[in-house]
Design a protein around this motif. Structure first.
Motif, PDB file in Angstrom:
ATOM      1  N   VAL A 293       0.845  -1.198   0.000  1.00 37.73           N
ATOM      2  CA  VAL A 293       0.000   0.000   0.000  1.00 37.73           C
ATOM      3  C   VAL A 293       0.888   1.259   0.000  1.00 37.73           C
ATOM      4  O   VAL A 293       0.562   2.266  -0.616  1.00 37.73           O
ATOM      5  N   LEU A 294       2.023   1.176   0.704  1.00 38.54           N
ATOM      6  CA  LEU A 294       2.918   2.334   0.832  1.00 38.54           C
ATOM      7  C   LEU A 294       4.092   2.301  -0.141  1.00 38.54           C
ATOM      8  O   LEU A 294       4.618   3.340  -0.527  1.00 38.54           O
ATOM      9  N   PHE A 295       4.545   1.092  -0.506  1.00 37.10           N
ATOM     10  CA  PHE A 295       5.759   0.965  -1.317  1.00 37.10           C
ATOM     11  C   PHE A 295       5.463   0.138  -2.552  1.00 37.10           C
ATOM     12  O   PHE A 295       5.048  -1.005  -2.445  1.00 37.10           O
ATOM     13  N   LYS A 296       5.696   0.736  -3.704  1.00 32.04           N
ATOM     14  CA  LYS A 296       5.358   0.061  -4.960  1.00 32.04           C
ATOM     15  C   LYS A 296       6.516  -0.789  -5.480  1.00 32.04           C
ATOM     16  O   LYS A 296       6.338  -1.597  -6.360  1.00 32.04           O
ATOM     17  N   ARG A 297       7.742  -0.601  -4.936  1.00 29.30           N
ATOM     18  CA  ARG A 297       8.885  -1.336  -5.495  1.00 29.30           C
ATOM     19  C   ARG A 297       9.256  -2.516  -4.606  1.00 29.30           C
ATOM     20  O   ARG A 297       8.840  -2.603  -3.462  1.00 29.30           O
ATOM     21  N   LYS A 298      10.050  -3.417  -5.167  1.00 27.70           N
ATOM     22  CA  LYS A 298      10.541  -4.558  -4.393  1.00 27.70           C
ATOM     23  C   LYS A 298      11.545  -4.041  -3.369  1.00 27.70           C
ATOM     24  O   LYS A 298      12.365  -3.186  -3.678  1.00 27.70           O
ATOM     25  N   LEU A 299      11.459  -4.579  -2.159  1.00 26.68           N
ATOM     26  CA  LEU A 299      12.290  -4.043  -1.069  1.00 26.68           C
ATOM     27  C   LEU A 299      13.476  -4.961  -0.768  1.00 26.68           C
ATOM     28  O   LEU A 299      13.305  -6.163  -0.562  1.00 26.68           O
ATOM     29  N   SER A 300      14.669  -4.377  -0.740  1.00 18.69           N
ATOM     30  CA  SER A 300      15.845  -5.121  -0.274  1.00 18.69           C
ATOM     31  C   SER A 300      15.714  -5.337   1.228  1.00 18.69           C
ATOM     32  O   SER A 300      14.879  -4.711   1.884  1.00 18.69           O
ATOM     33  N   SER A 301      16.556  -6.213   1.792  1.00 21.15           N
ATOM     34  CA  SER A 301      16.432  -6.467   3.238  1.00 21.15           C
ATOM     35  C   SER A 301      16.762  -5.212   4.052  1.00 21.15           C
ATOM     36  O   SER A 301      16.135  -4.952   5.076  1.00 21.15           O
ATOM     37  N   ARG A 302      17.729  -4.400   3.576  1.00 21.03           N
ATOM     38  CA  ARG A 302      18.037  -3.152   4.279  1.00 21.03           C
ATOM     39  C   ARG A 302      16.820  -2.228   4.241  1.00 21.03           C
ATOM     40  O   ARG A 302      16.427  -1.635   5.240  1.00 21.03           O
ATOM     41  N   ASN A 303      16.190  -2.135   3.059  1.00 21.97           N
ATOM     42  CA  ASN A 303      15.015  -1.269   2.937  1.00 21.97           C
ATOM     43  C   ASN A 303      13.807  -1.834   3.674  1.00 21.97           C
ATOM     44  O   ASN A 303      12.913  -1.084   4.068  1.00 21.97           O
ATOM     45  N   MET A 304      13.782  -3.166   3.861  1.00 17.05           N
ATOM     46  CA  MET A 304      12.685  -3.795   4.597  1.00 17.05           C
ATOM     47  C   MET A 304      12.598  -3.244   6.030  1.00 17.05           C
ATOM     48  O   MET A 304      11.515  -2.999   6.548  1.00 17.05           O
TER      49      MET A 304
END
Length: 346
Positions: A293-304
């Motif tokens: 809902v908030l993030f449209k891109r695939k998230l790396s573990s750091r960004n997770m």
């Protein structure tokens, strides 16, 4: 963003200086992340230059600073840090102790930085694990995010000076011929210091107000129920008391004019996210299920790590407003559900 005006077309190269105004210099340092730079500033003080934020504590950044020191017409006479994140405080101790100069930070930022630098100090990581379990992450990801001793912070932050000069809200700092007023923003970090000079009509906004991107507002494992978004939304509007045409010097992206527009855009952005989350919670949802809902891109573990914290800060805000409720499912995960009776106050 129709009324935002950028003062430069691109970032200044690392190791180089640009004079933004008399006695105010802009430089950048590289970051090894998706966000690949940080803006740092130098303000002319008595007999030399005051550093505002320092970059991450690596040998690369140190050698770039050495190049900067050689270009200046005087020594470093003070170090100001806006907040405790490693890209801001990373070399503060090294610079302050090398030049034996005063080191300025707000109280909550300084002691939180000291605490993070100390790591877990023998405490277990069970609470971190629980935080991610409740958010709905899988075991493999939880293991990846919690396996370390919690000393990642001190690996990129040089030792902090064991004393500091405390910055307080509305305090006036006399640097050279100019007064800089400290303005505190909260939410991105606990007691973030921004600096405003009325003579120069310049605001050094740190990470509190950024152009192009939005500051991360998170509820992290250290304080899982934190209502940091409320802190943020309550400390943004006061910046509209500054002149509309103030030059804003942010910690990332480009210096700009359009402070009032940017504050309004940031407020609207979070209200859009809050409304989207309420709509998504018609059926009970875990925090992880709500990330798209908030993030449209695939998230790396750091960004997770940042994404989960950002999602939770919004959910905590809605919980505090009574707009959603939270329960624990059979897997020990939080589930969030909209309360049909209560609407989000705009």
């Amino acid at each position: 963003e129709g009324d935002m005006e950028y003062l430069y077309e691109k970032q200044v190269e690392p190791g180089k200086l640009i004079e933004i105004a008399e006695g105010v210099l802009w430089l950048t340092m590289p970051l090894p992340f998706e966000l690949d730079h940080i803006n740092l500033y130098l303000i002319r003080g008595d007999g030399g230059w005051v550093v505002v934020d320092t970059g991450i504590g690596t040998t690369t950044t140190k050698s770039l600073w050495q190049r900067i020191f050689e270009q200046l017409d005087g020594p470093i006479v003070g170090v100001i840090v806006t907040h405790l994140h490693p890209d801001h405080v990373g070399l503060a101790g090294w610079i302050a102790d090398t030049f034996k100069v005063p080191f300025y930070m707000t109280q909550t930022e300084y002691f939180t930085a000291r605490a993070f630098a100390a790591g877990r100090n023998g405490a277990t990581n069970e609470r971190d694990v629980l935080y991610y379990q409740r958010a709905g992450l899988d075991e493999v990801m939880i293991e990846k995010l919690t396996a370390t001793e919690g000393n990642g912070y001190s690996s990129v932050v040089s030792p902090l000076p064991i004393s500091y000069t405390r910055l307080k809200d509305q305090m006036e700092l006399a640097l050279g011929d100019n007064q800089w007023k400290v303005m505190i923003g909260r939410g991105h970090s606990p007691e973030h210091a921004c600096l405003y000079s009325e003579q120069k009509n310049i605001l050094i906004s740190g990470d509190h107000i950024l152009p192009i991107i939005t500051p991360n507002i998170g509820a992290y494992s250290t304080e899982p129920d934190a209502n940091t978004l409320d802190d943020y939304l309550n400390t943004l509007p006061k910046f509209k008391s500054l002149p509309k045409d103030a030059t804003v010097l942010p910690a990332h992206k480009l210096p700009f004019i359009g402070l009032h527009e940017r504050v309004d855009t940031l407020l609207a952005h979070h209200h859009d996210h809050l409304n989207a989350l309420v709509n998504a919670c018609e059926q009970p949802q875990t925090a992880v299920n709500l990330l798209p809902v908030l993030f449209k891109r695939k998230l790396s573990s750091r960004n997770m790590v940042f994404a989960v914290a950002e999602c939770l800060s919004h959910l905590n805000y809605l919980l505090n407003q009574g707009v959603i409720s939270r329960s624990v499912n059979s897997k020990g995960q939080f589930e969030f559900k909209a309360n049909q009776t209560k609407q989000l106050a705009s």
